[in-house]
Design a protein around this motif. Structure first.
Motif, PDB file in Angstrom:
ATOM      1  N   TRP A  91      27.212 -30.064  50.450  1.00  0.00           N
ATOM      2  CA  TRP A  91      28.659 -30.168  50.662  1.00  0.00           C
ATOM      3  C   TRP A  91      29.161 -28.880  51.315  1.00  0.00           C
ATOM      4  O   TRP A  91      28.497 -27.843  51.288  1.00  0.00           O
ATOM      5  CB  TRP A  91      29.435 -30.463  49.390  1.00  0.00           C
ATOM      6  CG  TRP A  91      29.182 -29.607  48.177  1.00  0.00           C
ATOM      7  CD1 TRP A  91      28.463 -29.952  47.073  1.00  0.00           C
ATOM      8  CD2 TRP A  91      29.678 -28.271  47.920  1.00  0.00           C
ATOM      9  NE1 TRP A  91      28.450 -28.926  46.154  1.00  0.00           N
ATOM     10  CE2 TRP A  91      29.199 -27.872  46.647  1.00  0.00           C
ATOM     11  CE3 TRP A  91      30.456 -27.374  48.643  1.00  0.00           C
ATOM     12  CZ2 TRP A  91      29.477 -26.644  46.072  1.00  0.00           C
ATOM     13  CZ3 TRP A  91      30.747 -26.128  48.085  1.00  0.00           C
ATOM     14  CH2 TRP A  91      30.252 -25.777  46.813  1.00  0.00           C
ATOM     15  N   LYS A  92      30.326 -28.979  51.914  1.00  0.00           N
ATOM     16  CA  LYS A  92      31.052 -27.799  52.376  1.00  0.00           C
ATOM     17  C   LYS A  92      32.515 -28.001  52.030  1.00  0.00           C
ATOM     18  O   LYS A  92      33.060 -29.107  52.185  1.00  0.00           O
ATOM     19  CB  LYS A  92      30.858 -27.570  53.873  1.00  0.00           C
ATOM     20  CG  LYS A  92      31.384 -28.663  54.775  1.00  0.00           C
ATOM     21  CD  LYS A  92      31.216 -28.264  56.243  1.00  0.00           C
ATOM     22  CE  LYS A  92      31.784 -29.354  57.161  1.00  0.00           C
ATOM     23  NZ  LYS A  92      31.674 -28.987  58.592  1.00  0.00           N
ATOM     24  N   GLY A 100      17.317 -24.581  42.725  1.00  0.00           N
ATOM     25  CA  GLY A 100      17.436 -25.679  43.677  1.00  0.00           C
ATOM     26  C   GLY A 100      18.540 -25.569  44.690  1.00  0.00           C
ATOM     27  O   GLY A 100      18.658 -26.451  45.544  1.00  0.00           O
ATOM     28  N   ALA A 101      19.362 -24.493  44.659  1.00  0.00           N
ATOM     29  CA  ALA A 101      20.511 -24.466  45.566  1.00  0.00           C
ATOM     30  C   ALA A 101      20.930 -23.049  45.912  1.00  0.00           C
ATOM     31  O   ALA A 101      20.880 -22.136  45.079  1.00  0.00           O
ATOM     32  CB  ALA A 101      21.698 -25.206  44.958  1.00  0.00           C
ATOM     33  N   LEU A 102      21.366 -22.901  47.160  1.00  0.00           N
ATOM     34  CA  LEU A 102      22.026 -21.694  47.644  1.00  0.00           C
ATOM     35  C   LEU A 102      23.506 -21.985  47.857  1.00  0.00           C
ATOM     36  O   LEU A 102      23.877 -23.084  48.281  1.00  0.00           O
ATOM     37  CB  LEU A 102      21.436 -21.257  48.984  1.00  0.00           C
ATOM     38  CG  LEU A 102      20.147 -20.456  49.023  1.00  0.00           C
ATOM     39  CD1 LEU A 102      19.701 -20.309  50.476  1.00  0.00           C
ATOM     40  CD2 LEU A 102      20.325 -19.099  48.376  1.00  0.00           C
ATOM     41  N   PHE A 103      24.353 -20.979  47.575  1.00  0.00           N
ATOM     42  CA  PHE A 103      25.775 -21.064  47.884  1.00  0.00           C
ATOM     43  C   PHE A 103      26.085 -19.968  48.899  1.00  0.00           C
ATOM     44  O   PHE A 103      25.849 -18.782  48.647  1.00  0.00           O
ATOM     45  CB  PHE A 103      26.621 -20.898  46.624  1.00  0.00           C
ATOM     46  CG  PHE A 103      26.411 -22.001  45.629  1.00  0.00           C
ATOM     47  CD1 PHE A 103      27.144 -23.169  45.690  1.00  0.00           C
ATOM     48  CD2 PHE A 103      25.448 -21.876  44.644  1.00  0.00           C
ATOM     49  CE1 PHE A 103      26.941 -24.200  44.783  1.00  0.00           C
ATOM     50  CE2 PHE A 103      25.228 -22.894  43.720  1.00  0.00           C
ATOM     51  CZ  PHE A 103      25.964 -24.055  43.791  1.00  0.00           C
ATOM     52  N   LEU A 104      26.602 -20.388  50.056  1.00  0.00           N
ATOM     53  CA  LEU A 104      26.873 -19.480  51.165  1.00  0.00           C
ATOM     54  C   LEU A 104      28.335 -19.575  51.550  1.00  0.00           C
ATOM     55  O   LEU A 104      28.886 -20.685  51.673  1.00  0.00           O
ATOM     56  CB  LEU A 104      25.997 -19.828  52.372  1.00  0.00           C
ATOM     57  CG  LEU A 104      24.480 -19.851  52.135  1.00  0.00           C
ATOM     58  CD1 LEU A 104      23.755 -20.312  53.391  1.00  0.00           C
ATOM     59  CD2 LEU A 104      23.977 -18.488  51.714  1.00  0.00           C
ATOM     60  N   ARG A 105      28.948 -18.433  51.772  1.00  0.00           N
ATOM     61  CA  ARG A 105      30.363 -18.402  52.134  1.00  0.00           C
ATOM     62  C   ARG A 105      30.530 -17.904  53.550  1.00  0.00           C
ATOM     63  O   ARG A 105      29.975 -16.873  53.932  1.00  0.00           O
ATOM     64  CB  ARG A 105      31.125 -17.468  51.182  1.00  0.00           C
ATOM     65  CG  ARG A 105      32.623 -17.426  51.483  1.00  0.00           C
ATOM     66  CD  ARG A 105      33.360 -16.496  50.558  1.00  0.00           C
ATOM     67  NE  ARG A 105      34.808 -16.706  50.699  1.00  0.00           N
ATOM     68  CZ  ARG A 105      35.722 -16.115  49.957  1.00  0.00           C
ATOM     69  NH1 ARG A 105      35.356 -15.243  49.021  1.00  0.00           N
ATOM     70  NH2 ARG A 105      37.004 -16.373  50.146  1.00  0.00           N
ATOM     71  N   THR A 106      31.321 -18.631  54.335  1.00  0.00           N
ATOM     72  CA  THR A 106      31.723 -18.174  55.655  1.00  0.00           C
ATOM     73  C   THR A 106      33.209 -17.832  55.609  1.00  0.00           C
ATOM     74  O   THR A 106      33.855 -17.902  54.562  1.00  0.00           O
ATOM     75  CB  THR A 106      31.459 -19.238  56.726  1.00  0.00           C
ATOM     76  OG1 THR A 106      32.396 -20.324  56.562  1.00  0.00           O
ATOM     77  CG2 THR A 106      30.037 -19.787  56.622  1.00  0.00           C
ATOM     78  N   ASP A 107      33.758 -17.484  56.771  1.00  0.00           N
ATOM     79  CA  ASP A 107      35.187 -17.170  56.798  1.00  0.00           C
ATOM     80  C   ASP A 107      36.065 -18.396  56.611  1.00  0.00           C
ATOM     81  O   ASP A 107      37.264 -18.261  56.345  1.00  0.00           O
ATOM     82  CB  ASP A 107      35.546 -16.453  58.100  1.00  0.00           C
ATOM     83  CG  ASP A 107      35.111 -17.220  59.339  1.00  0.00           C
ATOM     84  OD1 ASP A 107      34.290 -18.160  59.224  1.00  0.00           O
ATOM     85  OD2 ASP A 107      35.579 -16.874  60.447  1.00  0.00           O
ATOM     86  N   LYS A 108      35.490 -19.604  56.703  1.00  0.00           N
ATOM     87  CA  LYS A 108      36.277 -20.828  56.580  1.00  0.00           C
ATOM     88  C   LYS A 108      35.816 -21.750  55.455  1.00  0.00           C
ATOM     89  O   LYS A 108      36.605 -22.520  54.917  1.00  0.00           O
ATOM     90  CB  LYS A 108      36.233 -21.615  57.896  1.00  0.00           C
ATOM     91  CG  LYS A 108      36.710 -20.856  59.127  1.00  0.00           C
ATOM     92  CD  LYS A 108      38.188 -20.510  59.039  1.00  0.00           C
ATOM     93  CE  LYS A 108      38.655 -19.820  60.324  1.00  0.00           C
ATOM     94  NZ  LYS A 108      40.067 -19.398  60.238  1.00  0.00           N
ATOM     95  N   GLN A 109      34.525 -21.701  55.119  1.00  0.00           N
ATOM     96  CA  GLN A 109      33.946 -22.709  54.244  1.00  0.00           C
ATOM     97  C   GLN A 109      33.104 -22.067  53.140  1.00  0.00           C
ATOM     98  O   GLN A 109      32.591 -20.958  53.280  1.00  0.00           O
ATOM     99  CB  GLN A 109      33.017 -23.655  55.045  1.00  0.00           C
ATOM    100  CG  GLN A 109      33.606 -24.263  56.291  1.00  0.00           C
ATOM    101  CD  GLN A 109      34.380 -25.535  56.013  1.00  0.00           C
ATOM    102  OE1 GLN A 109      34.379 -26.040  54.893  1.00  0.00           O
ATOM    103  NE2 GLN A 109      35.030 -26.068  57.033  1.00  0.00           N
ATOM    104  N   LEU A 110      32.936 -22.826  52.057  1.00  0.00           N
ATOM    105  CA  LEU A 110      31.934 -22.536  51.044  1.00  0.00           C
ATOM    106  C   LEU A 110      30.925 -23.669  51.088  1.00  0.00           C
ATOM    107  O   LEU A 110      31.296 -24.851  51.041  1.00  0.00           O
ATOM    108  CB  LEU A 110      32.574 -22.455  49.661  1.00  0.00           C
ATOM    109  CG  LEU A 110      31.630 -22.189  48.488  1.00  0.00           C
ATOM    110  CD1 LEU A 110      31.010 -20.801  48.603  1.00  0.00           C
ATOM    111  CD2 LEU A 110      32.372 -22.323  47.154  1.00  0.00           C
ATOM    112  N   LEU A 143      24.471 -21.288  60.431  1.00  0.00           N
ATOM    113  CA  LEU A 143      25.726 -21.942  60.088  1.00  0.00           C
ATOM    114  C   LEU A 143      26.811 -21.392  61.010  1.00  0.00           C
ATOM    115  O   LEU A 143      26.709 -20.253  61.475  1.00  0.00           O
ATOM    116  CB  LEU A 143      26.113 -21.676  58.632  1.00  0.00           C
ATOM    117  CG  LEU A 143      25.260 -22.304  57.536  1.00  0.00           C
ATOM    118  CD1 LEU A 143      25.756 -21.835  56.159  1.00  0.00           C
ATOM    119  CD2 LEU A 143      25.285 -23.831  57.612  1.00  0.00           C
ATOM    120  N   PRO A 144      27.878 -22.166  61.269  1.00  0.00           N
ATOM    121  CA  PRO A 144      28.970 -21.636  62.083  1.00  0.00           C
ATOM    122  C   PRO A 144      29.856 -20.701  61.274  1.00  0.00           C
ATOM    123  O   PRO A 144      30.010 -20.857  60.060  1.00  0.00           O
ATOM    124  CB  PRO A 144      29.729 -22.902  62.491  1.00  0.00           C
ATOM    125  CG  PRO A 144      29.456 -23.873  61.395  1.00  0.00           C
ATOM    126  CD  PRO A 144      28.076 -23.591  60.926  1.00  0.00           C
ATOM    127  N   GLY A 145      30.429 -19.713  61.943  1.00  0.00           N
ATOM    128  CA  GLY A 145      31.389 -18.839  61.292  1.00  0.00           C
ATOM    129  C   GLY A 145      30.824 -17.477  60.953  1.00  0.00           C
ATOM    130  O   GLY A 145      29.625 -17.214  61.092  1.00  0.00           O
TER     131      GLY A 145
END
Length: 393
Positions: A41-42, A376-386, A363-365
């Motif tokens: 998800w994002k 089982g999961a990574l959480f990555l933050r960009t300037d617009k999305q999680l 990823l974009p951003g």
């Protein structure tokens, strides 16, 4: 630790750089390859913030700033679905002031513990919330920031400890984590260097809080008393969080000429001349924290050159250009190292004394926040999305 408690730990990333504060996730599976379309998800995040995600009890928390930085907010997302659960205004400012182009008004990372969320916005305010969004307490510790808020707090016994290194005053402070009242405040050692500000996050090891500031790193007891100090001839705007191992504290000294130093952690008083085991002056990071895995210390410079060093001696095993620019701190999990640059690219490398690249993922951003990992999961933050990125089936 019981098996159930161990499983719970694997599903938690409660503070900046994870459970140990040093970039390690004790997980077995994580994604190796991904793209935006393969994300589980994002979720769009309003405003701008560079706090890193923290995860516990099926929730992901970050902070953000909207209304040109005047509304400072705590945001909660469901870890499974990505649904936005809470968006709480914690502080409302009449004016936010200026920040550096690589900073935000919501850069310090929250802490999760026992159903509580501790959020920190530098001199704009510090607060404790319940995970239902209600505010337990608020506090404001004033100092004159340079380039905006930076370093994150750390929980230590019944204390919430953080560094306040402004252009005007410099000190380390501890608040009662239950009430927000001040327990102690200790001024930094005298500093004749013109630039006195810094942004580092303390690391608690062996009963001491290690807190780098401009021109010196100091170890503090739980009552705020300084135990030892190591001075560096130059160094301000210190960002990287220290790491610890083999009886050594590894510290990056900041701008203008970044140096990585290894300090023996058993000193008393000013141990500048006796306790620096080794130093590296080539390719030391300004922003990303070091990463210690066994006997090897990994670093990445701001201009994208990664290196593997012998942690005990500083001897270089390899040095490779990853490309890009880096601010986020590297992650060690599932037998891999994840280096994330400022433009959405994550390079995955195998730990070892020979360089081996495993994957590159885009990823974009912009991506200045450090990644978080659970089983089982990574959480990555960009300037617009999680984003949540799941391991391959």
């Amino acid at each position: 630790m019981t098996f159930l408690a161990f499983l719970i730990v694997l599903q938690e990333w409660p503070q900046f750089r994870g459970p140990d504060g040093q970039g390690h996730a004790e997980v077995k599976t994580l994604p190796l390859k991904w793209s935006e379309t393969s994300a589980a998800w994002k979720t769009p995040i309003p405003g701008l913030g560079w706090s890193s995600p923290v995860v516990a009890d099926g929730q992901v928390w970050i902070t953000t700033a909207t209304d040109d930085g005047k509304s400072l907010r705590a945001v909660c997302v469901d870890a499974t679905s990505g649904k936005l659960l809470k968006d709480v205004e914690v502080f409302k400012l009449p004016a936010a002031g200026r920040v550096h182009q690589k900073n935000s008004h919501a850069s310090p990372t929250p802490i999760l513990e026992d159903g509580l969320v501790y959020v920190h916005f530098g001199p704009h305010g510090t607060a404790c919330l319940r995970t239902d969004g209600t505010v337990v307490w608020k506090q404001q510790i004033k100092y004159g920031p340079v380039h905006g808020p930076g370093g994150s707090p750390v929980l230590w016994k019944d204390l919430l400890v953080f560094s306040c290194d402004g252009g005007d005053v410099q000190f380390v402070i501890a608040l009662d984590k239950k009430t927000g009242t001040q327990k102690w405040r200790t001024s930094r050692p005298p500093n004749d260097y013109a630039k006195k500000f810094a942004f580092s996050t303390p690391l608690v090891v062996d009963g001491l809080a290690i807190s780098p500031g401009a021109s010196a790193v100091t170890a503090y007891e739980a009552n705020g008393k300084p135990v030892w100090t190591v001075r560096y001839a130059e160094g301000y705007s210190v960002v990287p969080r220290p790491v610890f191992g083999h009886g050594l504290i590894f510290i990056a000294t900041g701008y203008d000429k970044p140096t990585l130093i290894a300090v023996r952690a058993d000193g008393k008083g000013d141990v500048t001349d006796t306790h620096v085991a080794w130093k590296l002056e080539r390719g030391a990071p300004h922003n990303p924290s070091p990463l210690l895995i066994g006997d090897e210390l990994y670093i990445v410079s701001d201009n994208g050159v990664a290196a593997c060093l012998d942690a005990k001696t500083g001897k270089e095993h390899w040095r490779e250009r990853l490309g890009g620019n880096y601010s986020a701190s590297p992650l060690h999990a599932a037998g891999r190292i994840y280096f994330q640059d400022e433009n959405g690219l994550t390079t995955v490398v195998k730990p070892g004394r020979a360089f081996e690249k495993l994957a590159s993922n885009q990823l974009p951003g912009r991506t200045l926040a450090s990644p978080a990992a659970i089983e089982g999961a990574l959480f990555l933050r960009t300037d617009k999305q999680l984003y949540r990125i799941n391991a391959e089936p």
